[in-house]
Motif scaffolding. Structure first.
Motif, mmCIF file in Angstrom:
data_model
loop_
_atom_site.group_PDB
_atom_site.id
_atom_site.type_symbol
_atom_site.label_atom_id
_atom_site.label_comp_id
_atom_site.label_asym_id
_atom_site.label_seq_id
_atom_site.Cartn_x
_atom_site.Cartn_y
_atom_site.Cartn_z
ATOM 1 N N ARG A 103 0.823 -1.214 0.000
ATOM 2 C CA ARG A 103 0.000 0.000 0.000
ATOM 3 C C ARG A 103 0.850 1.254 0.000
ATOM 4 O O ARG A 103 0.454 2.277 -0.576
ATOM 5 N N ALA A 104 2.016 1.201 0.605
ATOM 6 C CA ALA A 104 2.888 2.377 0.657
ATOM 7 C C ALA A 104 3.744 2.513 -0.591
ATOM 8 O O ALA A 104 4.393 3.535 -0.775
ATOM 9 N N GLY A 105 3.745 1.476 -1.463
ATOM 10 C CA GLY A 105 4.570 1.502 -2.662
ATOM 11 C C GLY A 105 3.743 1.493 -3.922
ATOM 12 O O GLY A 105 3.284 2.537 -4.391
ATOM 13 N N VAL A 106 3.529 0.304 -4.458
ATOM 14 C CA VAL A 106 2.876 0.201 -5.756
ATOM 15 C C VAL A 106 1.449 0.749 -5.724
ATOM 16 O O VAL A 106 1.012 1.410 -6.671
ATOM 17 N N GLU A 107 0.696 0.504 -4.632
ATOM 18 C CA GLU A 107 -0.675 1.009 -4.595
ATOM 19 C C GLU A 107 -0.699 2.536 -4.563
ATOM 20 O O GLU A 107 -1.549 3.166 -5.207
ATOM 21 N N LYS A 108 0.236 3.128 -3.835
ATOM 22 C CA LYS A 108 0.301 4.591 -3.776
ATOM 23 C C LYS A 108 0.717 5.171 -5.120
ATOM 24 O O LYS A 108 0.080 6.093 -5.651
ATOM 25 N N VAL A 109 1.777 4.645 -5.698
ATOM 26 C CA VAL A 109 2.330 5.223 -6.925
ATOM 27 C C VAL A 109 1.410 4.997 -8.119
ATOM 28 O O VAL A 109 1.212 5.895 -8.950
ATOM 29 N N MET A 110 0.836 3.792 -8.207
ATOM 30 C CA MET A 110 0.010 3.453 -9.367
ATOM 31 C C MET A 110 -1.451 3.847 -9.191
ATOM 32 O O MET A 110 -2.273 3.610 -10.080
ATOM 33 N N GLY A 111 -1.789 4.435 -8.056
ATOM 34 C CA GLY A 111 -3.151 4.905 -7.854
ATOM 35 C C GLY A 111 -4.155 3.813 -7.570
ATOM 36 O O GLY A 111 -5.355 3.972 -7.837
ATOM 37 N N TYR A 112 -3.705 2.689 -6.975
ATOM 38 C CA TYR A 112 -4.604 1.578 -6.674
ATOM 39 C C TYR A 112 -5.328 1.756 -5.342
ATOM 40 O O TYR A 112 -6.165 0.931 -4.984
ATOM 41 N N CYS A 113 -4.987 2.767 -4.584
ATOM 42 C CA CYS A 113 -5.697 3.061 -3.339
ATOM 43 C C CYS A 113 -5.958 4.558 -3.294
ATOM 44 O O CYS A 113 -5.321 5.345 -3.996
ATOM 45 N N SER A 114 -6.897 4.939 -2.462
ATOM 46 C CA SER A 114 -7.212 6.357 -2.319
ATOM 47 C C SER A 114 -6.196 7.031 -1.399
ATOM 48 O O SER A 114 -5.461 6.362 -0.663
ATOM 49 N N GLN A 115 -6.159 8.347 -1.427
ATOM 50 C CA GLN A 115 -5.269 9.082 -0.533
ATOM 51 C C GLN A 115 -5.646 8.832 0.927
ATOM 52 O O GLN A 115 -4.777 8.725 1.792
ATOM 53 N N ALA A 116 -6.948 8.700 1.196
ATOM 54 C CA ALA A 116 -7.389 8.423 2.565
ATOM 55 C C ALA A 116 -6.898 7.053 3.027
ATOM 56 O O ALA A 116 -6.445 6.894 4.171
ATOM 57 N N GLN A 117 -6.986 6.050 2.146
ATOM 58 C CA GLN A 117 -6.500 4.712 2.495
ATOM 59 C C GLN A 117 -4.994 4.728 2.725
ATOM 60 O O GLN A 117 -4.482 4.079 3.651
ATOM 61 N N ARG A 186 8.908 5.669 -1.053
ATOM 62 C CA ARG A 186 9.731 4.932 -0.085
ATOM 63 C C ARG A 186 10.154 5.831 1.073
ATOM 64 O O ARG A 186 10.104 5.417 2.239
ATOM 65 N N GLU A 187 10.581 7.048 0.760
ATOM 66 C CA GLU A 187 11.032 7.953 1.815
ATOM 67 C C GLU A 187 9.891 8.285 2.780
ATOM 68 O O GLU A 187 10.089 8.343 3.999
ATOM 69 N N ALA A 188 8.690 8.484 2.246
ATOM 70 C CA ALA A 188 7.545 8.760 3.106
ATOM 71 C C ALA A 188 7.219 7.549 3.973
ATOM 72 O O ALA A 188 6.874 7.686 5.158
ATOM 73 N N MET A 189 7.325 6.360 3.395
ATOM 74 C CA MET A 189 7.069 5.121 4.127
ATOM 75 C C MET A 189 8.062 4.947 5.264
ATOM 76 O O MET A 189 7.691 4.625 6.398
ATOM 77 N N LEU A 190 9.350 5.165 4.976
ATOM 78 C CA LEU A 190 10.373 5.012 6.005
ATOM 79 C C LEU A 190 10.160 5.997 7.141
ATOM 80 O O LEU A 190 10.291 5.656 8.320
ATOM 81 N N GLN A 191 9.838 7.225 6.799
ATOM 82 C CA GLN A 191 9.644 8.245 7.824
ATOM 83 C C GLN A 191 8.464 7.888 8.733
ATOM 84 O O GLN A 191 8.514 8.110 9.948
ATOM 85 N N ALA A 192 7.412 7.295 8.159
ATOM 86 C CA ALA A 192 6.209 7.008 8.933
ATOM 87 C C ALA A 192 6.275 5.690 9.701
ATOM 88 O O ALA A 192 5.602 5.541 10.728
ATOM 89 N N THR A 193 7.075 4.730 9.224
ATOM 90 C CA THR A 193 6.991 3.370 9.793
ATOM 91 C C THR A 193 8.314 2.849 10.351
ATOM 92 O O THR A 193 8.365 1.696 10.781
ATOM 93 N N HIS A 194 9.357 3.641 10.332
ATOM 94 C CA HIS A 194 10.630 3.232 10.950
ATOM 95 C C HIS A 194 10.543 3.553 12.435
ATOM 96 O O HIS A 194 10.608 4.710 12.842
ATOM 97 N N ARG A 195 10.345 2.532 13.238
ATOM 98 C CA ARG A 195 10.134 2.704 14.671
ATOM 99 C C ARG A 195 11.096 1.806 15.446
ATOM 100 O O ARG A 195 11.529 0.772 14.937
ATOM 101 N N PRO A 196 11.429 2.153 16.697
ATOM 102 C CA PRO A 196 12.339 1.309 17.482
ATOM 103 C C PRO A 196 11.847 -0.132 17.617
ATOM 104 O O PRO A 196 12.656 -1.068 17.633
#
Length: 261
Positions: A103-117, A186-196
């Motif tokens: 969802r954070a990669g191909v679905e986001k880039v290719m428009g397979y999910c909504s911005q809300a999703q 990818r950068e947005a995904m890392l920033q949001a989901t890189h956690r201890p």
């Protein structure tokens, strides 16, 4: 740096595969659950490193999960639902060739999910992974990095090799035009989901063999002490001489002439 050749690669890989086998015995003995996510661009090399990790492990214990496109029913479910069904049970190792991070990669880039999703995914994923870790699952997340030039060479190899043609999908062809968009995602995904509790580990895969060795070594080094005392296995003598089974013999095919030019 020159690319690593097959023979030295296999020589360096062999002791790590012994450690992987030890890890599997430890997981089975302790009931530990191990979950490894492999993410990255198309052609990065996810399938190859997964195959080398699983090569000498019991397939009943070590499962490779590569989910297809969700059907209509799955698309209407809670997003994580179909992934939860494949989480490891006690003593199991699960290797996910792509995961919920689609969802954070191909679905986001290719428009397979909504911005809300998409934004809901970035918000909820750290909480979802916290639940997994709190329940005792050992979670490892790897992103395989590949530059655009080697990626293009691998696309060409897939195009020209009939044995690899199945790897070249219409989505792959479209993704070639969106290299920068995938980088931003990818950068947005890392920033949001890189956690201890669930950190990302990025591994360079421009040289796939070196990348595999680096990733496997990192995985093994991050595990707890997996040494266990294996009881010796003894084969008692057979009661009498070995018996031969009766079976039908299939004759080999006749030699086939090879055409020469």
């Amino acid at each position: 740096m020159a690319k690593l050749k097959r023979k030295p690669y296999e020589r360096l890989l062999q002791p790590m595969q012994l450690e992987l086998a030890q890890m599997a015995r430890w997981a089975q003995h302790s009931g530990q659950r191990i979950l490894v996510l492999f993410e990255g661009r198309d052609t990065a090399g996810k399938g190859g490193v997964i195959q080398d990790i699983a090569r000498h492990l019991n397939p009943r214990q070590c499962r490779v999960v590569a989910l297809p496109k969700p059907n209509d029913r799955e698309s209407s479910q809670w997003y994580f639902q179909r992934h939860v069904a494949h989480l490891p049970a006690a003593g199991e190792i699960v290797l996910m060739d792509r995961s919920w991070y689609n969802r954070a990669g191909v679905e986001k880039v290719m428009g397979y999910c909504s911005q809300a999703q998409y934004h809901a995914f970035l918000k909820h994923t750290p909480m979802f992974e916290q639940l997994l870790v709190d329940d005792g699952i050992l979670l490892f997340k790897y992103w395989l990095c590949v530059d655009q030039e080697p990626q293009e060479k691998r696309f060409a190899q897939r195009r020209d090799d009939p044995l690899k043609g199945w790897k070249l999908s219409p989505v792959d062809l479209q993704s070639r035009q969106a290299y920068s968009e995938y980088t931003a995602a990818r950068e947005a995904m890392l920033q949001a989901t890189h956690r201890p509790h669930a950190p990302w580990t990025l591994v360079e895969f421009n040289d796939q063999k070196r990348g595999r060795l680096t990733l496997i070594r990192n995985l093994l080094d991050r595990l707890p002490d997996t040494r266990i005392d294996d009881p010796p296995v003894e084969l008692p003598p057979l009661p009498g001489k070995p018996k031969k089974e009766k079976y039908s013999v299939v004759k080999p095919l006749p030699s086939i002439p090879i055409a020469t030019t």
